[in-house]
Design a protein around this motif. Structure first.
Motif, PDB file in Angstrom:
ATOM      1  N   ARG A  62      33.383  25.608  38.968  1.00 37.43           N
ATOM      2  CA  ARG A  62      33.423  27.058  39.127  1.00 37.43           C
ATOM      3  C   ARG A  62      34.763  27.572  38.625  1.00 37.43           C
ATOM      4  O   ARG A  62      35.810  26.983  38.895  1.00 37.43           O
ATOM      5  CB  ARG A  62      33.248  27.466  40.587  1.00 37.43           C
ATOM      6  N   PHE A  63      34.727  28.700  37.915  1.00 36.64           N
ATOM      7  CA  PHE A  63      35.939  29.382  37.471  1.00 36.64           C
ATOM      8  C   PHE A  63      36.017  30.714  38.208  1.00 36.64           C
ATOM      9  O   PHE A  63      35.060  31.502  38.175  1.00 36.64           O
ATOM     10  CB  PHE A  63      35.917  29.647  35.965  1.00 36.64           C
ATOM     11  N   TYR A  64      37.117  30.948  38.876  1.00 40.87           N
ATOM     12  CA  TYR A  64      37.343  32.216  39.563  1.00 40.87           C
ATOM     13  C   TYR A  64      38.329  33.052  38.746  1.00 40.87           C
ATOM     14  O   TYR A  64      39.460  32.614  38.488  1.00 40.87           O
ATOM     15  CB  TYR A  64      37.927  31.990  40.958  1.00 40.87           C
ATOM     16  N   VAL A  65      37.907  34.228  38.346  1.00 44.37           N
ATOM     17  CA  VAL A  65      38.780  35.151  37.619  1.00 44.37           C
ATOM     18  C   VAL A  65      38.666  36.509  38.298  1.00 44.37           C
ATOM     19  O   VAL A  65      37.715  37.272  38.040  1.00 44.37           O
ATOM     20  CB  VAL A  65      38.400  35.247  36.129  1.00 44.37           C
ATOM     21  N   PHE A  66      39.587  36.774  39.220  1.00 44.50           N
ATOM     22  CA  PHE A  66      39.553  37.974  40.041  1.00 44.50           C
ATOM     23  C   PHE A  66      38.197  38.069  40.752  1.00 44.50           C
ATOM     24  O   PHE A  66      37.856  37.191  41.519  1.00 44.50           O
ATOM     25  CB  PHE A  66      39.887  39.218  39.211  1.00 44.50           C
ATOM     26  N   ASP A  67      37.391  39.105  40.475  1.00 42.61           N
ATOM     27  CA  ASP A  67      36.122  39.256  41.195  1.00 42.61           C
ATOM     28  C   ASP A  67      34.982  38.444  40.582  1.00 42.61           C
ATOM     29  O   ASP A  67      33.884  38.411  41.140  1.00 42.61           O
ATOM     30  CB  ASP A  67      35.700  40.735  41.225  1.00 42.61           C
ATOM     31  N   PHE A  68      35.234  37.815  39.455  1.00 45.83           N
ATOM     32  CA  PHE A  68      34.165  37.082  38.778  1.00 45.83           C
ATOM     33  C   PHE A  68      34.178  35.609  39.166  1.00 45.83           C
ATOM     34  O   PHE A  68      35.233  34.979  39.226  1.00 45.83           O
ATOM     35  CB  PHE A  68      34.315  37.204  37.257  1.00 45.83           C
ATOM     36  N   VAL A  69      32.997  35.082  39.403  1.00 44.44           N
ATOM     37  CA  VAL A  69      32.816  33.650  39.614  1.00 44.44           C
ATOM     38  C   VAL A  69      31.945  33.152  38.470  1.00 44.44           C
ATOM     39  O   VAL A  69      30.778  33.540  38.350  1.00 44.44           O
ATOM     40  CB  VAL A  69      32.146  33.345  40.963  1.00 44.44           C
ATOM     41  N   LEU A  70      32.509  32.317  37.616  1.00 42.76           N
ATOM     42  CA  LEU A  70      31.808  31.846  36.427  1.00 42.76           C
ATOM     43  C   LEU A  70      31.401  30.395  36.599  1.00 42.76           C
ATOM     44  O   LEU A  70      32.169  29.572  37.109  1.00 42.76           O
ATOM     45  CB  LEU A  70      32.704  32.001  35.187  1.00 42.76           C
ATOM     46  N   TRP A  71      30.182  30.098  36.150  1.00 44.13           N
ATOM     47  CA  TRP A  71      29.602  28.770  36.275  1.00 44.13           C
ATOM     48  C   TRP A  71      29.425  28.152  34.899  1.00 44.13           C
ATOM     49  O   TRP A  71      29.598  28.821  33.876  1.00 44.13           O
ATOM     50  CB  TRP A  71      28.245  28.878  36.993  1.00 44.13           C
ATOM     51  N   PRO A  72      29.040  26.862  34.836  1.00 41.25           N
ATOM     52  CA  PRO A  72      28.803  26.256  33.513  1.00 41.25           C
ATOM     53  C   PRO A  72      27.796  27.036  32.673  1.00 41.25           C
ATOM     54  O   PRO A  72      27.878  27.028  31.447  1.00 41.25           O
ATOM     55  CB  PRO A  72      28.277  24.855  33.869  1.00 41.25           C
ATOM     56  N   GLN A  73      26.852  27.723  33.342  1.00 41.15           N
ATOM     57  CA  GLN A  73      25.877  28.522  32.607  1.00 41.15           C
ATOM     58  C   GLN A  73      26.508  29.733  31.930  1.00 41.15           C
ATOM     59  O   GLN A  73      25.872  30.390  31.107  1.00 41.15           O
ATOM     60  CB  GLN A  73      24.768  28.994  33.554  1.00 41.15           C
ATOM     61  N   ASP A  74      27.765  30.037  32.286  1.00 38.85           N
ATOM     62  CA  ASP A  74      28.446  31.199  31.704  1.00 38.85           C
ATOM     63  C   ASP A  74      29.349  30.819  30.540  1.00 38.85           C
ATOM     64  O   ASP A  74      30.254  31.581  30.178  1.00 38.85           O
ATOM     65  CB  ASP A  74      29.292  31.903  32.780  1.00 38.85           C
ATOM     66  N   THR A  75      29.113  29.653  29.941  1.00 40.91           N
ATOM     67  CA  THR A  75      29.973  29.238  28.819  1.00 40.91           C
ATOM     68  C   THR A  75      29.884  30.197  27.642  1.00 40.91           C
ATOM     69  O   THR A  75      30.739  30.177  26.765  1.00 40.91           O
ATOM     70  CB  THR A  75      29.599  27.820  28.346  1.00 40.91           C
ATOM     71  N   ILE A  76      28.855  31.041  27.624  1.00 39.36           N
ATOM     72  CA  ILE A  76      28.754  32.042  26.562  1.00 39.36           C
ATOM     73  C   ILE A  76      29.996  32.933  26.549  1.00 39.36           C
ATOM     74  O   ILE A  76      30.468  33.361  25.489  1.00 39.36           O
ATOM     75  CB  ILE A  76      27.476  32.903  26.745  1.00 39.36           C
ATOM     76  N   TYR A  77      30.553  33.185  27.750  1.00 44.23           N
ATOM     77  CA  TYR A  77      31.753  34.026  27.807  1.00 44.23           C
ATOM     78  C   TYR A  77      32.957  33.310  27.212  1.00 44.23           C
ATOM     79  O   TYR A  77      33.836  33.953  26.622  1.00 44.23           O
ATOM     80  CB  TYR A  77      32.040  34.436  29.257  1.00 44.23           C
ATOM     81  N   LEU A  78      33.012  31.993  27.343  1.00 50.38           N
ATOM     82  CA  LEU A  78      34.077  31.233  26.693  1.00 50.38           C
ATOM     83  C   LEU A  78      33.939  31.329  25.186  1.00 50.38           C
ATOM     84  O   LEU A  78      34.932  31.521  24.467  1.00 50.38           O
ATOM     85  CB  LEU A  78      34.031  29.775  27.142  1.00 50.38           C
ATOM     86  N   ALA A  79      32.703  31.209  24.694  1.00 47.61           N
ATOM     87  CA  ALA A  79      32.470  31.337  23.250  1.00 47.61           C
ATOM     88  C   ALA A  79      32.869  32.726  22.760  1.00 47.61           C
ATOM     89  O   ALA A  79      33.517  32.872  21.706  1.00 47.61           O
ATOM     90  CB  ALA A  79      31.002  31.059  22.934  1.00 47.61           C
ATOM     91  N   VAL A  80      32.516  33.757  23.529  1.00 51.06           N
ATOM     92  CA  VAL A  80      32.865  35.121  23.145  1.00 51.06           C
ATOM     93  C   VAL A  80      34.380  35.308  23.166  1.00 51.06           C
ATOM     94  O   VAL A  80      34.955  35.972  22.284  1.00 51.06           O
ATOM     95  CB  VAL A  80      32.180  36.133  24.086  1.00 51.06           C
ATOM     96  N   LEU A  81      35.038  34.710  24.171  1.00 51.11           N
ATOM     97  CA  LEU A  81      36.497  34.805  24.237  1.00 51.11           C
ATOM     98  C   LEU A  81      37.145  34.190  23.002  1.00 51.11           C
ATOM     99  O   LEU A  81      38.102  34.745  22.441  1.00 51.11           O
ATOM    100  CB  LEU A  81      37.002  34.101  25.505  1.00 51.11           C
ATOM    101  N   LEU A  82      36.628  33.060  22.555  1.00 54.64           N
ATOM    102  CA  LEU A  82      37.165  32.420  21.351  1.00 54.64           C
ATOM    103  C   LEU A  82      36.926  33.296  20.122  1.00 54.64           C
ATOM    104  O   LEU A  82      37.804  33.415  19.258  1.00 54.64           O
ATOM    105  CB  LEU A  82      36.522  31.045  21.168  1.00 54.64           C
TER     106      LEU A  82
END
Length: 461
Positions: A62-82
């Motif tokens: 789990r990744f906690y970023v302020f109010d967001f809790v991101l899971w492995p299923q949210d790797t799309i956001y990592l791709a978008v960040l890149l």
């Protein structure tokens, strides 16, 4: 220029001793240094919802970023960040060259911090050069030991902070003070601290010259209208020393007094008067130094300045430089970047804090229930992406008369997962034999707006 021996791949270079300088651009560099380090060192200590604001919990995935809790299923956001990072790199480099390198790159920031420590302990440029040339003695050993002691302290604190984004920083502090760090935590504190110590204390400009990939391909993104640190050769040449009382034009001289101050303050040791070079990180130190010399000589500032190749060639005004900055490639980069950024922000703002995965029991395609209906078993995996306990109601649709064998409400703790097995039934004559598409709907009992629908296949014999 240093030369390598014939047949050697190694080029030995003289150590660079940057001279301290004050000025507009140097102050901006320190502003960005403070901002980046306040964020890096402070963010992991910021409390948020009973935890630290930013935490990458690899064990719990789990990744906690302020109010967001991101899971492995949210790797799309990592791709978008890149993708956003790449677009920002192209955009800002096309417009203003290596501003990232000069003002916010960690290598630049930590090198500047380590140089500040070095100046405070060993003195400015000339004193450091004399100290290094002097034979070893008690004084030299003491100064060098003090400098390296402070460097190591900063480096280890940096490594500790880095690990604090993956292990809760307060727990890590307790473990450190009780000498109970795990092997991996110890390794990464020492590894990241050692990397900081080595790169900022010793490698410095070598990182920018030979190792950093950005430095190697930056010129691909430059064009004739990219803002760079530039020497006005038409105004400065021919260079030469002179008294303040001498009229330069009468002596056939340009405004450059050949004081070498621009070289002395350069953190990579280059001479900007030789033109744009790969080693230039665009920090503006040479601009501050040259402007001070111009002030003393009572010459106009700007012999070295941020400009473009076209502006220098055509003697363009500042308004023309700004107008040419809005060229097609910049507008395209800007549009794509803003669209991607807006879409990402919208996706995060409307993100449903619930994820559902449905899998049919493959051990048996179908079975007959006690009431004569056809029954399929499904396993539901629910992920609660909020940080409070939620209760979810499960329903099913898609075939006439389809229903759950028993009403189902699943409770899931905050930022946790839960699984449930459900029996789905339908009358034998509801549809023909074979697989049929059905829908599971999972709804938050307290907030019906939080609803997720997942498809599945119901098998009829």
């Amino acid at each position: 220029m240093p030369k390598a021996d014939e047949g050697s791949l190694f080029v030995s270079e003289a150590k660079v001793y940057p001279r301290s300088i004050n000025g507009v651009f140097q102050r901006w560099r320190w502003v960005f240094a403070w901002l980046t380090q306040i964020v890096f060192y402070g963010l992991c200590w910021l409390p948020w919802n009973g935890r630290q604001a930013v935490l990458f919990d690899l064990d719990a995935r789990r990744f906690y970023v302020f109010d967001f809790v991101l899971w492995p299923q949210d790797t799309i956001y990592l791709a978008v960040l890149l993708v956003l990072s790449a677009l920002a790199l192209f955009l800002f480099t096309t417009v203003a060259g290596r501003l990232w390198c000069g003002y916010t790159c960690p290598q630049t920031v930590y090198t500047e911090l380590f140089l500040w420590v070095e100046r405070k302990i060993e003195g400015d440029r000339s004193r450091r050069m004399k100290l290094d040339a002097a034979p070893w003695g008690v004084r030299k050993l003491g100064l060098k030991s003090a400098k390296h002691g402070v460097w190591l302290a900063v480096a280890l604190w940096t490594g500790f902070t880095f690990v604090g984004y993956f292990t809760p920083i307060r727990e890590l502090a307790v473990e450190t003070l009780s000498f109970s760090l795990s092997g991996w935590e110890t390794f990464w504190v020492l590894f990241y601290g050692g990397a900081t110590y080595g790169m900022a204390g010793f490698m410095r400009e070598q990182m920018c010259k030979y190792i950093c990939p950005y430095a190697q391909f930056q010129f691909v993104m430059f064009d004739q209208d990219t803002l760079i640190v530039a020497y006005d050769e038409a105004r400065g040449e021919p260079r030469g020393g002179r008294s303040k009382k001498v009229v330069a034009k009468e002596q056939g001289l340009g405004d450059c007094v050949d004081c070498s101050m621009c070289v002395q303050v350069c953190p990579t040791g280059i001479d900007i008067r030789n033109g744009l070079q790969l080693e230039c990180i665009g920090c503006g130190a040479c601009i501050d130094a040259c402007d001070q010399v111009m002030d003393k000589m009572q010459y106009p500032r700007g012999l070295i300045r941020y400009s473009t190749e076209n502006a220098l060639k055509h003697r363009s005004s500042r308004a023309t430089i700004l107008r040419r900055a809005l060229r097609p490639r910049v507008l395209i980069y800007s549009a794509v970047f803003l669209v991607a950024l807006t879409a990402t922000a919208w996706s995060l703002a409307t993100r449903v804090p619930l994820k559902v995965d449905v899998q049919r029991d493959r051990a048996a395609l179908a079975s007959e229930a006690d009431d004569g209906s056809i029954e399929n078993a499904f396993r539901l995996q629910l992920i609660n992406a909020s940080e409070s306990e939620r209760h979810y109601v499960v329903s099913v649709a898609g075939l006439d008369g389809i229903h759950l064998a028993e009403a189902l409400t699943v409770s899931v703790q905050g930022a946790s997962t839960a699984a449930a097995t459900v029996q789905v039934r339908v009358a034998p004559g509801a549809a023909g034999s074979g697989p049929h598409r059905i829908e599971f709907t999972v709804t938050d009992q307290a907030d019906p707006a939080v609803t997720v629908t997942e498809d599945a296949k119901f098998w009829l014999p």
